[in-house]
Design a protein around this motif. Structure first.
Motif, PDB file in Angstrom:
ATOM      1  N   HIS A 695      14.745  45.967   1.872  1.00  0.00           N
ATOM      2  CA  HIS A 695      13.938  46.912   2.630  1.00  0.00           C
ATOM      3  C   HIS A 695      13.094  47.778   1.704  1.00  0.00           C
ATOM      4  O   HIS A 695      11.922  47.983   1.925  1.00  0.00           O
ATOM      5  CB  HIS A 695      14.848  47.787   3.503  1.00  0.00           C
ATOM      6  CG  HIS A 695      14.068  48.670   4.398  1.00  0.00           C
ATOM      7  ND1 HIS A 695      13.741  49.951   4.055  1.00  0.00           N
ATOM      8  CD2 HIS A 695      13.496  48.423   5.593  1.00  0.00           C
ATOM      9  CE1 HIS A 695      13.011  50.471   5.012  1.00  0.00           C
ATOM     10  NE2 HIS A 695      12.841  49.567   5.962  1.00  0.00           N
ATOM     11  N   ARG A 698       9.872  46.237   0.051  1.00  0.00           N
ATOM     12  CA  ARG A 698       8.695  45.814   0.804  1.00  0.00           C
ATOM     13  C   ARG A 698       7.452  46.580   0.396  1.00  0.00           C
ATOM     14  O   ARG A 698       6.370  46.016   0.301  1.00  0.00           O
ATOM     15  CB  ARG A 698       8.943  45.917   2.313  1.00  0.00           C
ATOM     16  CG  ARG A 698       9.054  47.301   2.806  1.00  0.00           C
ATOM     17  CD  ARG A 698       9.606  47.415   4.199  1.00  0.00           C
ATOM     18  NE  ARG A 698       9.691  48.830   4.502  1.00  0.00           N
ATOM     19  CZ  ARG A 698       8.879  49.461   5.339  1.00  0.00           C
ATOM     20  NH1 ARG A 698       7.948  48.800   5.971  1.00  0.00           N
ATOM     21  NH2 ARG A 698       8.996  50.749   5.550  1.00  0.00           N
ATOM     22  N   ASN A 699       7.596  47.885   0.130  1.00  0.00           N
ATOM     23  CA  ASN A 699       6.411  48.648  -0.243  1.00  0.00           C
ATOM     24  C   ASN A 699       5.870  48.245  -1.622  1.00  0.00           C
ATOM     25  O   ASN A 699       4.675  47.989  -1.726  1.00  0.00           O
ATOM     26  CB  ASN A 699       6.681  50.145  -0.156  1.00  0.00           C
ATOM     27  CG  ASN A 699       6.450  50.644   1.264  1.00  0.00           C
ATOM     28  OD1 ASN A 699       5.749  49.991   2.034  1.00  0.00           O
ATOM     29  ND2 ASN A 699       7.058  51.765   1.624  1.00  0.00           N
ATOM     30  N   GLN A 702       4.200  45.015  -1.177  1.00  0.00           N
ATOM     31  CA  GLN A 702       2.945  45.182  -0.461  1.00  0.00           C
ATOM     32  C   GLN A 702       1.870  45.702  -1.415  1.00  0.00           C
ATOM     33  O   GLN A 702       0.739  45.244  -1.407  1.00  0.00           O
ATOM     34  CB  GLN A 702       3.139  46.166   0.701  1.00  0.00           C
ATOM     35  CG  GLN A 702       1.902  46.364   1.557  1.00  0.00           C
ATOM     36  CD  GLN A 702       1.528  45.087   2.291  1.00  0.00           C
ATOM     37  OE1 GLN A 702       2.211  44.654   3.202  1.00  0.00           O
ATOM     38  NE2 GLN A 702       0.452  44.451   1.866  1.00  0.00           N
TER      39      GLN A 702
ATOM     40  N   GLU B  16       0.637  55.663   6.779  1.00  0.00           N
ATOM     41  CA  GLU B  16       1.479  55.021   5.757  1.00  0.00           C
ATOM     42  C   GLU B  16       1.841  56.080   4.723  1.00  0.00           C
ATOM     43  O   GLU B  16       0.972  56.807   4.252  1.00  0.00           O
ATOM     44  CB  GLU B  16       0.664  53.866   5.134  1.00  0.00           C
ATOM     45  CG  GLU B  16       1.264  53.268   3.903  1.00  0.00           C
ATOM     46  CD  GLU B  16       2.578  52.565   4.173  1.00  0.00           C
ATOM     47  OE1 GLU B  16       2.614  51.595   4.943  1.00  0.00           O
ATOM     48  OE2 GLU B  16       3.617  53.027   3.612  1.00  0.00           O
ATOM     49  N   ASP B  17       3.115  56.142   4.370  1.00  0.00           N
ATOM     50  CA  ASP B  17       3.505  57.194   3.427  1.00  0.00           C
ATOM     51  C   ASP B  17       3.495  56.716   1.979  1.00  0.00           C
ATOM     52  O   ASP B  17       3.428  57.517   1.070  1.00  0.00           O
ATOM     53  CB  ASP B  17       4.870  57.780   3.808  1.00  0.00           C
ATOM     54  CG  ASP B  17       5.973  56.761   3.717  1.00  0.00           C
ATOM     55  OD1 ASP B  17       5.733  55.600   4.121  1.00  0.00           O
ATOM     56  OD2 ASP B  17       7.076  57.113   3.252  1.00  0.00           O
ATOM     57  N   ASP B  60       3.018  52.584  10.226  1.00  0.00           N
ATOM     58  CA  ASP B  60       4.207  52.153   9.500  1.00  0.00           C
ATOM     59  C   ASP B  60       5.438  52.539  10.324  1.00  0.00           C
ATOM     60  O   ASP B  60       5.487  53.624  10.902  1.00  0.00           O
ATOM     61  CB  ASP B  60       4.265  52.830   8.132  1.00  0.00           C
ATOM     62  CG  ASP B  60       5.340  52.182   7.280  1.00  0.00           C
ATOM     63  OD1 ASP B  60       5.160  51.017   6.891  1.00  0.00           O
ATOM     64  OD2 ASP B  60       6.372  52.843   7.028  1.00  0.00           O
ATOM     65  N   ILE B  61       6.391  51.630  10.399  1.00  0.00           N
ATOM     66  CA  ILE B  61       7.536  51.885  11.290  1.00  0.00           C
ATOM     67  C   ILE B  61       8.409  53.026  10.806  1.00  0.00           C
ATOM     68  O   ILE B  61       9.078  53.673  11.588  1.00  0.00           O
ATOM     69  CB  ILE B  61       8.362  50.602  11.515  1.00  0.00           C
ATOM     70  CG1 ILE B  61       9.257  50.732  12.770  1.00  0.00           C
ATOM     71  CG2 ILE B  61       9.218  50.279  10.308  1.00  0.00           C
ATOM     72  CD1 ILE B  61       9.162  49.588  13.672  1.00  0.00           C
ATOM     73  N   ARG B  62       8.374  53.286   9.506  1.00  0.00           N
ATOM     74  CA  ARG B  62       9.172  54.408   9.005  1.00  0.00           C
ATOM     75  C   ARG B  62       8.263  55.424   8.341  1.00  0.00           C
ATOM     76  O   ARG B  62       7.544  55.089   7.404  1.00  0.00           O
ATOM     77  CB  ARG B  62      10.255  53.917   8.037  1.00  0.00           C
ATOM     78  CG  ARG B  62      11.406  54.894   7.972  1.00  0.00           C
ATOM     79  CD  ARG B  62      12.644  54.255   7.428  1.00  0.00           C
ATOM     80  NE  ARG B  62      13.182  53.224   8.324  1.00  0.00           N
ATOM     81  CZ  ARG B  62      14.168  52.407   7.970  1.00  0.00           C
ATOM     82  NH1 ARG B  62      14.675  52.474   6.762  1.00  0.00           N
ATOM     83  NH2 ARG B  62      14.621  51.530   8.824  1.00  0.00           N
ATOM     84  N   LYS B 110       5.480  43.648   7.104  1.00  0.00           N
ATOM     85  CA  LYS B 110       5.191  44.095   5.744  1.00  0.00           C
ATOM     86  C   LYS B 110       6.271  43.529   4.829  1.00  0.00           C
ATOM     87  O   LYS B 110       7.442  43.585   5.192  1.00  0.00           O
ATOM     88  CB  LYS B 110       5.220  45.627   5.739  1.00  0.00           C
ATOM     89  CG  LYS B 110       4.651  46.267   4.499  1.00  0.00           C
ATOM     90  CD  LYS B 110       4.197  47.670   4.836  1.00  0.00           C
ATOM     91  CE  LYS B 110       5.079  48.670   4.122  1.00  0.00           C
ATOM     92  NZ  LYS B 110       4.705  50.054   4.457  1.00  0.00           N
TER      93      LYS B 110
END
Lengths: 907, 158
Positions: A695, A698-699, A702, B16-17, B60-62, B110
């Motif tokens: 999790h 992912r950033n 990305q 988006e953070d 963004d989901i979070r 993502k």
């Protein structure tokens, strides 16, 4: 509508017109104003309704009294036409009268009119409107109004009343006339005309003396004058002769305001009837007297007779009053002649709870019904009572029932006996029915081999479902219902009964409901004085429950032994000296020694550490038990089994310790499981960690991928006019490499996710052929790999989750491609069996070495240099989630075939 | 290159953070000719979407201050016509279904590995939005015309 708007405008103007008032300037004005104020206050406060209208008839002023009388406020009235309030029927008349009046003089004649109040009520008012003039010009009208509604109503009702009376007087058939104080007729009704032949026209206005000259000095004249003088009414009876017939009149004179009114009634007929009646009455009395004398004589005789009777004889009238009681009655109740003379009622002599019943019964009897014996509780004078049977009959006089006559018998004695019989019967019934045993008696056969049932108690029905009659009526009934297997045994018991005088035997008996009940029959023979069997007496009890319990106990002990035998744990019992006394099958198996050999041998001989085994059972004897005592059994062939022992001492009924009961638990399997569990736990932790890592990755992923995209775009864009140096040729390739690695990282992460997160399949009908084709289209196949797709049979749709299956297929295809780095052939084959659908992927790659086959589906196992080892475990998991399975065949150097087997949907 | 067929630039809000991801998304979308605005938090996204018009939002989901789904539910009421696309991590089907049920017009996983596919998806959404709007306008025009005709016949009828 238009009209109303206009009226509103007018009213608005009026209201405005009232307000502006210039200040007074001269003393004369002031005086005038003061006088006006005085006048105004007077008018305002008077209770007389006053109103002023303008020349058009609209209210310019009204006082409070007027407003109140019609229920409106002053403000509501001012400005509205006076006509609006008039009763519609009156409008035209009032207007014309009014106009006529005021056109000729200043004051109109008094006009009566009706107005409608706000609440809908109608008032009748009168008024005399006056014209208001200024400089000879009419500016309006003023009216003082009088409410005559009440007066009108009074007048109306008075008129109605008078008329009513007049009609009444005319319609009465009796002679009625009125005179003034001078005895001059003022009223003469129809009946007067008929009687005298003088018409009302001729009579009214004339005096008594004129019409009846002979009246002077008569009683009539005297009475009339007396009534006028005293003002008191008076009546008298007068005799007249009219048409040679005697008439009797009752004359009543009443004083009135103006004179008297006289009411004359013809009582000739009434008088005659009275006289006649008087005569008859005298005659009757004489007859009755004679008859009564005779009756009294007969009654005396009857009473003397009644007094001789031991039973109570009585007579009552229809109200229950006692008319007669004989001597026995007095004696039984303690009542005296004195009480009787004072008056007795039947209700005084019966218990109060029985009064209603007594009254009801009395009514029925008087209504002609015949009622037999009835029981009542008769009260004595001293408050005690006794039960009595009462027989009654109606007393009929002259065809009319006038009372009751009856006899009452004291039944105290009879009641007591009845009660005793009832109680003893109840006791007996209770004894028999509450006794679970069925009582029976029987008559012995002469051959003394059997008996016929003569009596069997009613509770047999509750035990066996049959009525006693069924047993007693049919001698073979009993034998026929005994279980066929039990018949010979029972019949063989019977001769013994007659020989020994007593026998008890058990047998099954067919209940009416079709089931057999266990019965214990206990019989005894009574003998006559000669010693021959006279009667069989016995009882039956249902012992089904007892039998069942016995059966249970037997079964339970068998069951317990079986449990011990079938127990997978080796069980032994050991004597205090360490010798084995009993073993089960499992002990034979684990030691590979037979039961016979085991029993009597030393317990400790069968362990790798005999000393520890001996300490174990010794401890059990000392402490009473040991728990989880670890030992290892060694069998004949030397195989060792890890066990844990639980042992406890067992005792006999007296509490004496007999030995130790030891149960071993084979824990080799558990040890294996524990190892597995540790693996699983480790995997779970890894799973959780990877989920989290995945999790969080992912950033960054990305960011890398999108940066590469932007860099590539930048490189693609044409060089700027300023002429920057040409792009390094290898740069695009480098970016591509980074991109590929990012793709690969992503795959690792998503595989980890797949393996770590719970799966939920969402099946839908899927055409397998197109699913495989779709999957192939999305995979880049290297030039040197040839793919062929064979469908061996037309296939129906399958219920599966297409997304999951697509992942499995693409994984397997990728694996196959990777297994053929130097090129080769991938054959995908789609076929089916009766129940399953098969998809196989065969490559011509390197193959899988024998030793790796078993670990292929374990997570983190890989042979690839760059594999994370999750591909196949994930596939397996995904396929299993669809109730399918995966198999693999492989030969090193020849290639591998992975087959996915999925259950077909049942048609 | 223009984001849509209309002459006006389509406006996109990227919520988006992660700073790098946010900046990259903005750059990529601007390269496609979109007018791009960004928001770091749900609060900022709400403020911006209430103040300005956006054709589309990537959510963004979070987010630091709230769940993307929560933001989605709120924006469903405040800016119903804006296309709302949820960007989720490695998704489960549940996740995606929830998002759509809560008013998302679409969802994107993502990391977005295939940027072209991503851009194509956005383009399609915007085109659909435009068509819907066009259709509504067309319907309205049609309605007005029908009514006008009705009135006309009524006038001539009496």
């Amino acid at each position: 509508l238009k009209k109303r708007r206009k009226a509103e405008r007018r009213r608005a103007k009026k209201r405005e017109g009232v307000q502006p008032r210039s200040a007074a300037t001269t003393p004369r004005d002031k005086a005038l104003r003061e006088s006006e104020a005085k006048f105004r206050s007077l008018v305002e406060n008077t209770a007389v309704p006053i109103g002023i209208t303008d020349s058009k008839g609209e209210f310019a002023y009204v006082n409070k009294a007027l407003a109140d009388s019609v229920g409106y406020t002053v403000q509501e009235l001012v400005g509205r036409p006076f006509m609006d309030f008039l009763h519609p029927e009156d409008r035209e008349r009032v207007l014309s009268t009014f106009m006529r009046g005021v056109s000729t003089s200043k004051e109109a004649p008094e006009i009566e009119f009706r107005v409608t109040c706000r609440d809908g009520q109608t008032l009748t008012l009168t008024s005399k409107p006056t014209r208001l003039e200024v400089d000879g010009k009419t500016v309006g009208f003023q009216a003082i109004i009088t409410d005559i509604t009440e007066r009108k109503r009074m007048k109306e009702s008075l008129r109605n009343g008078e008329e009513e009376y007049r009609e009444l007087a005319e319609s009465i058939s009796d002679v009625f006339f009125a005179m003034d104080k001078n005895l001059r007729y003022t009223y003469w009704n129809k009946a007067s005309e008929n009687l005298t032949g003088i018409s009302a026209k001729d009579a009214i206005g004339r005096s008594l003396y004129e019409l009846f000259p002979d009246v002077k000095g008569t009683r009539a004249e005297e009475v009339y004058l007396e009534v006028i003088r005293t003002g008191q009414s008076k009546s008298f009876v007068n005799e007249y002769e009219l048409d040679s017939k005697q008439f009797l009149f009752e004359i009543s004179a009443y004083p009135t305001k103006r004179g008297i009114s006289v009411f004359t009634r013809d009582i000739t007929e009434r008088k005659r009837m009275q006289d006649e009646l008087q005569r008859y009455s005298t005659l009757l009395e004489k007859l009755v007297f004679e008859r009564t004398k005779k009756l009294a004589e007969s009654e005396r005789r009857f009473r003397e007779l009644a007094d001789l009777l031991p039973q109570i004889v009585f007579e009552i009238d229809e109200n229950g009053n006692v008319q007669y009681v004989n001597r026995a009655g007095f004696a039984a109740t303690g009542l005296s002649e004195e009480d009787y003379r004072r008056g007795l009622n039947a209700s005084d002599m019966l218990a109060s709870a029985e009064h209603d019943r007594a009254v009801r019964g009395m009514r029925r009897i008087m209504g002609g019904e015949m009622i037999g014996e009835r029981e009542f509780t008769v009260l004595r004078r001293d408050g005690t009572s006794f039960p009595a049977a009462v027989y009654t009959a109606p007393i009929v006089r002259e065809g009319k029932t006038v009372g009751l006559r009856g006899i009452a018998v004291d039944i105290t004695q009879r009641k007591r006996m009845e009660e005793e019989i009832r109680a003893s019967k109840e006791r007996l019934d209770y004894v028999i029915t509450s006794n679970p045993a069925v009582i029976l008696t029987g008559k012995p056969h002469s051959d003394l081999k059997d008996f016929d049932t003569a009596y069997i108690s009613g509770n047999v029905a509750s035990i066996l479902g049959y009525e006693p009659k069924e047993f007693t009526d049919d001698p073979k009934f009993w034998e026929r219902h005994i279980h066929p297997e039990d018949v010979p045994r029972v019949l063989s018991e019977l001769p013994r009964l007659f020989r020994d005088g007593h026998a008890a035997y058990e047998y099954r008996f067919l209940h009416r409901d079709g089931t057999y009940r266990w019965i214990l029959e206990d019989t005894k023979v009574t003998r006559d004085p000669a010693g021959n069997p006279a009667e069989v007496i016995g009882y039956l009890t249902d012992i089904t429950e007892r039998k069942r319990t016995e059966e249970k106990v037997r079964a339970a002990s068998l069951y317990a032994r079986n449990l011990i035998e079938v127990s997978l744990d080796p069980l032994v019992t050991i004597r205090p000296d360490g010798k084995i006394t009993d073993v089960n099958k499992a002990t034979e198996l684990v030691t590979e020694v037979s039961r016979d050999q085991l029993i009597g041998s030393d317990f400790s001989d069968y362990f790798t550490d005999p000393e520890k085994a001996r300490r174990g059972y010794e401890e059990a004897f000392v402490k009473g038990f040991v728990k989880h005592y670890a030992l290892a059994i060694r069998d004949k062939s030397g195989k060792v089994t890890d066990v844990l022992y639980n042992a406890t001492v067992y005792r006999d009924e007296t509490g004496e310790v007999q030995g130790v009961f030891a149960a071993a638990r084979d824990i080799s399997e558990r040890k294996r499981m524990e190892a597995h569990l540790a693996d699983a736990r480790r995997l779970a932790v890894i799973g959780e960690t990877t989920a989290m890592v995945g999790h969080d990755l992912r950033n960054p992923l990305q960011a890398i991928v999108s940066t590469i995209y932007l860099a590539k775009r930048k490189l693609e864009s044409p060089p700027e006019p300023s002429g920057k140096p040409a792009v390094e040729p290898g740069l695009v390739d480098m970016l591509e490499t980074i991109e590929n690695e990012a793709y690969y990282m992503n795959k690792i992460v998503s595989d980890l996710q797949d393996y770590a997160t719970p799966l939920k399949a969402e099946p839908k009908p899927v055409q397998m052929e197109s699913l495989v084709k779709d999957t192939l289209l999305k995979i880049r196949i290297p030039q040197n790999v040839k793919v062929s797709f064979k469908v061996s049979e037309a296939l129906q749709t399958v219920m599966i989750d297409p997304a999951i299956l697509r992942r499995v297929f693409s994984n397997l295809i990728m694996n196959a491609i990777q297994a053929m780095p130097d090129g080769g052939e991938l054959t995908i084959d789609l076929s089916r069996t009766e129940e399953d659908l098969l998809v196989s992927f065969r490559d011509t790659g390197v193959g899988i070495p024998e030793e790796n086959m078993g670990k292929l589906f374990n997570p983190f196992f890989t042979t690839k240099a760059k594999g994370q080892g999750l591909g196949l475990p994930v596939c397996k998991r995904l396929v299993e989630a669809q109730n399918g399975c995966m198999t693999v065949e492989s030969k090193p150097g020849e290639g591998s075939t992975f087959t996915v087997k999925l259950p077909l949907v049942k048609p | 290159m223009m984001g849509g067929e209309s002459l006006e630039k389509k406006r996109i809000l990227v919520i988006e953070d992660d700073e790098v991801v946010r900046k990259n998304f903005k750059a990529i979308l601007e390269l496609e000719g979109y007018n791009v605005d960004t928001a770091v938090t749900g609060k900022e996204a709400l403020e911006k979407s209430n103040a300005n018009f956006y054709n589309l939002a990537l959510i963004d989901i979070r987010l630091p201050d709230m769940e993307g789904t929560q933001l989605l539910t709120t924006m469903r009421d405040t800016v119903p016509k804006m296309v709302k696309i949820i960007v989720t991590g490695y998704p489960s089907l549940e996740n995606a279904k929830d998002a759509v049920n809560m008013g998302a017009d679409g969802y994107i996983v993502k990391p977005i590995m295939d940027t072209n596919e991503f851009l194509q998806k956005i383009k399609e959404h915007l085109k659909k939005q435009e068509e819907a709007q066009h259709y509504n306008e067309h319907k309205m025009a049609e309605y007005i015309e029908t009514r006008a005709k009705q009135e006309e016949t009524k006038e001539t009828g009496t």
